[in-house]
Design an enzyme around this catalytic site. Structure first.
Site, mmCIF file in Angstrom:
data_model
loop_
_atom_site.group_PDB
_atom_site.id
_atom_site.type_symbol
_atom_site.label_atom_id
_atom_site.label_comp_id
_atom_site.label_asym_id
_atom_site.label_seq_id
_atom_site.Cartn_x
_atom_site.Cartn_y
_atom_site.Cartn_z
ATOM 1 N N GLY A 12 0.821 -1.216 0.000
ATOM 2 C CA GLY A 12 0.000 0.000 0.000
ATOM 3 C C GLY A 12 0.851 1.260 0.000
ATOM 4 O O GLY A 12 2.081 1.210 0.171
ATOM 5 N N ASP A 13 0.210 2.401 -0.273
ATOM 6 C CA ASP A 13 0.868 3.714 -0.276
ATOM 7 C C ASP A 13 1.988 3.811 -1.305
ATOM 8 O O ASP A 13 2.962 4.544 -1.107
ATOM 9 C CB ASP A 13 1.415 4.059 1.127
ATOM 10 N N GLU A 14 1.859 3.101 -2.392
ATOM 11 C CA GLU A 14 2.924 3.079 -3.410
ATOM 12 C C GLU A 14 2.912 4.342 -4.257
ATOM 13 O O GLU A 14 3.869 4.614 -4.991
ATOM 14 C CB GLU A 14 2.740 1.865 -4.336
ATOM 15 N N LYS A 16 -0.457 5.209 -5.684
ATOM 16 C CA LYS A 16 -1.554 4.890 -6.613
ATOM 17 C C LYS A 16 -2.372 6.133 -6.955
ATOM 18 O O LYS A 16 -2.829 6.287 -8.084
ATOM 19 C CB LYS A 16 -2.489 3.830 -5.987
ATOM 20 N N ASN A 38 -10.078 3.031 4.504
ATOM 21 C CA ASN A 38 -8.733 2.695 4.993
ATOM 22 C C ASN A 38 -7.703 3.211 3.983
ATOM 23 O O ASN A 38 -6.545 3.409 4.310
ATOM 24 C CB ASN A 38 -8.571 1.180 5.220
ATOM 25 N N GLY A 40 -5.858 5.921 1.577
ATOM 26 C CA GLY A 40 -5.583 7.355 1.553
ATOM 27 C C GLY A 40 -4.734 7.601 0.325
ATOM 28 O O GLY A 40 -3.586 7.190 0.281
ATOM 29 N N HIS A 41 -5.333 8.190 -0.703
ATOM 30 C CA HIS A 41 -4.633 8.373 -1.973
ATOM 31 C C HIS A 41 -4.361 9.863 -2.188
ATOM 32 O O HIS A 41 -5.285 10.671 -2.207
ATOM 33 C CB HIS A 41 -5.471 7.799 -3.120
ATOM 34 N N THR A 42 -3.071 10.192 -2.340
ATOM 35 C CA THR A 42 -2.675 11.600 -2.431
ATOM 36 C C THR A 42 -2.449 12.018 -3.877
ATOM 37 O O THR A 42 -1.795 11.302 -4.637
ATOM 38 C CB THR A 42 -1.363 11.826 -1.644
ATOM 39 N N GLN A 223 -5.036 -0.236 -1.223
ATOM 40 C CA GLN A 223 -4.093 -1.103 -0.492
ATOM 41 C C GLN A 223 -3.058 -1.674 -1.477
ATOM 42 O O GLN A 223 -2.789 -1.035 -2.481
ATOM 43 C CB GLN A 223 -4.832 -2.217 0.265
ATOM 44 N N THR A 300 -3.926 7.617 8.969
ATOM 45 C CA THR A 300 -3.787 7.585 10.422
ATOM 46 C C THR A 300 -2.607 8.419 10.930
ATOM 47 O O THR A 300 -2.462 8.590 12.135
ATOM 48 C CB THR A 300 -3.580 6.128 10.900
ATOM 49 N N ARG A 302 0.354 7.519 11.085
ATOM 50 C CA ARG A 302 1.387 6.667 11.691
ATOM 51 C C ARG A 302 2.651 6.654 10.836
ATOM 52 O O ARG A 302 2.586 6.759 9.610
ATOM 53 C CB ARG A 302 0.878 5.221 11.786
ATOM 54 N N LYS A 330 8.878 7.495 -6.358
ATOM 55 C CA LYS A 330 9.767 7.921 -5.274
ATOM 56 C C LYS A 330 11.249 7.599 -5.492
ATOM 57 O O LYS A 330 11.988 7.406 -4.523
ATOM 58 C CB LYS A 330 9.258 7.358 -3.941
ATOM 59 N N LEU A 331 11.663 7.534 -6.754
ATOM 60 C CA LEU A 331 13.080 7.309 -7.031
ATOM 61 C C LEU A 331 13.908 8.462 -6.462
ATOM 62 O O LEU A 331 15.029 8.276 -5.997
ATOM 63 C CB LEU A 331 13.304 7.198 -8.547
#
Ligand code: GDP
Ligand code: IMO
Ligand code: MG
Length: 426
Positions: A12-14, A16, A38, A40-42, A223, A300, A302, A330-331
């Site tokens: 998750g959080d790749e 997307k 659940n 969270g897409h930015t 996810q 969250t 975290r 994120k390279l």
């Protein structure tokens, strides 16, 4: 015209949200298929920053119809709040469609998610506490309430009373919590139902019709592959199917409806919540990724655990979803690390494993077999062409593609929509 699937290939959080936003410019319909808030897409597009939980990441394009499909679990309060915020930001939300088959997250699901996590103590999963697991459990137990039930107050009330009778016993007798009030829940939910009513549609039928008419459909995963209920690191997973097959089921499409599956992966790995993570790095490199990559949860807040790129895990994702191409994000975060590592295989006792282990106990015990690669010091965030990247960065990306078994088609070097490049084919 066949549809395209875009899904998370790690935990998750790749990225997307960013990838979906980018590809949405060439899509007519963007569909959320599973999971709930659940996710969270930015998205960052110039000075516009969106953190989406339920609304598909195509919303920024006025020509896109955002669809929330059958397989999603919906907290209606969260959805309405999100649509209100988007409307306040000037976006047209009347076009959002919601499947009547999608299940509702109820107030007792939220409470059960909280108390069961507490009850598990050290064995807790680290869920997002949004009621996801309890809502999917009720769906499987066939005592769930669905979006379509909101349009029939009598049926809604009947179903609620059946479910709540058992939930209140569990809440009060097992967990020593206060029982919940059926009248209050019904009043709240039916009022929200009235607001949602204009959005409710037979989304699967709409998608079929759109594909037949030659429109471009993009399925947006939530996810990631290793959080999949069947194939992930169970029990440290989410409660939906996050692989390509799960997205198809959640949208109501068959496998022949799709001809591209894009796997989104970071150039390293993060995980939020509990569970095994073979390439986790607690040292300086992990700290660098965490700080430079701002690795804190969208939902969250975290801290995300960080580690080296894991090709075993990615090969597994490629296999499970027939991934045809990778969107590597994120390279830029790796700039400044002198040496980089890629996990090419796992070691377990005397054995070298090239495939993700089928047995969970093995996953907990494996040690990564690392290759060392040269790092680079240059800031990549302004690069817009693959040829402009330092040789070491190009070699790192090429090796990721080689080990993962899928070509890297897009490369992202910053959160903004513009900070992306297409990678030329071999
Ligand atoms: P998602 O859940 O897969 O949509 O990912 P999240 O939005 O939860 O987390 C990804 C984070 O990384 C977001 O804050 C993005 O803005 C950010 N991001 C995406 N791509 C890149 C990138 O290439 N470089 C950097 N530095 N940040 C990125
Ligand atoms: P996106 O779509 C990262 C994790 C939680 C926990 C486990 C189960 O933004 O990539 P749940 O609340 O689903 O029952 O929690 O799954 N998790 C995610 N981790 N990104 C997500 O979504 C996640 N959604 C759930 O942290 O470990
Ligand atoms: Mg996220």
């Amino acid at each position: 015209m066949p549809a395209t699937i875009l899904l998370g290939a790690q935990w998750g959080d790749e990225g997307k949200g960013k990838a979906t936003d980018l590809l949405s410019s060439a899509s007519d319909i963007v569909v959320r298929c599973q999971g709930g808030n659940n996710a969270g897409h930015t998205i960052l597009a110039g000075d516009r920053l969106l953190k989406l939980r339920l609304v598909p990441s195509g919303i920024l394009y006025p020509h896109v119809t955002p669809v929330i499909g059958d397989g999603v679990v919906i907290d209606p309060a969260v959805l309405l709040e999100e649509m209100d915020a988007l409307a306040a930001a000037g976006l047209e939300v009347g076009r959002v469609l919601v499947s009547g088959n999608a299940h509702l997250i109820m107030p007792y699901h939220l409470e059960l998610d909280r108390v069961t996590e507490r009850y598990l103590g050290k064995a807790s999963l680290g869920t997002t506490k949004r009621g996801i697991g309890p809502a999917y459990a009720d769906k499987a137990a066939r005592i769930g309430l669905r979006v379509q039930d909101l349009t029939d107050p009598k049926i809604f009330r009947q179903k609620l009373d059946v479910a709540l009778k058992e939930k209140n016993l569990v809440l009060s007798k097992v967990y020593n919590r206060l029982p919940q009030d059926s009248d209050e829940i019904a009043a709240d939910y039916l009022a929200m139902g009235e607001r949602l009513a204009p959005h409710i549609a037979d989304t699967s039928a709409r998608l079929h019709a759109a594909l037949r008419a030659g429109r471009r459909v993009l399925l947006e995963g939530a996810q990631g592959t290793l959080l999949d209920l069947d194939h992930g690191t169970y029990p440290f997973v989410t409660s939906s199917s996050t692989v390509a097959g799960g997205l198809l089921a959640g949208a109501g499409l068959g496998p022949m409806a799709v001809d591209r599956v894009i796997g989104v992966s970071k150039a390293y790995v993060t995980r939020v919540g509990s569970g095994p993570f073979p390439t986790e790095d607690d040292g300086e490199a992990g700290r660098h990724m965490s700080e430079t990559g701002h690795e804190f949860g969208t939902v969250t807040g975290r801290a995300r655990r960080c580690g080296w790129f894991d090709a075993v895990l990615l090969r597994y994702a490629v296999r499970l979803s027939s991934i045809t191409e990778l969107f590597l994000t994120k390279l830029d975060v790796l700039s400044g690390l002198e040496r980089l590592r890629i996990c090419a295989a796992y070691r377990h006792a005397d054995e070298v494993l090239h495939e993700f282990p089928a047995h969970q106990s093995v996953v907990h015990k494996v040690a990564p077999v690392y290759e060392e690669h040269e790092g680079w010091g240059e800031d990549l965030s302004a690069a817009r062409r693959f040829e402009d990247l330092p040789a070491a960065a190009r070699a790192y990306v090429a090796r990721i593609a080689e080990l993962s078994g899928a070509p890297v088609r897009w490369l992202s070097v910053g959160p903004d929509r513009d900070q992306t490049m297409e990678v030329p084919g071999p």
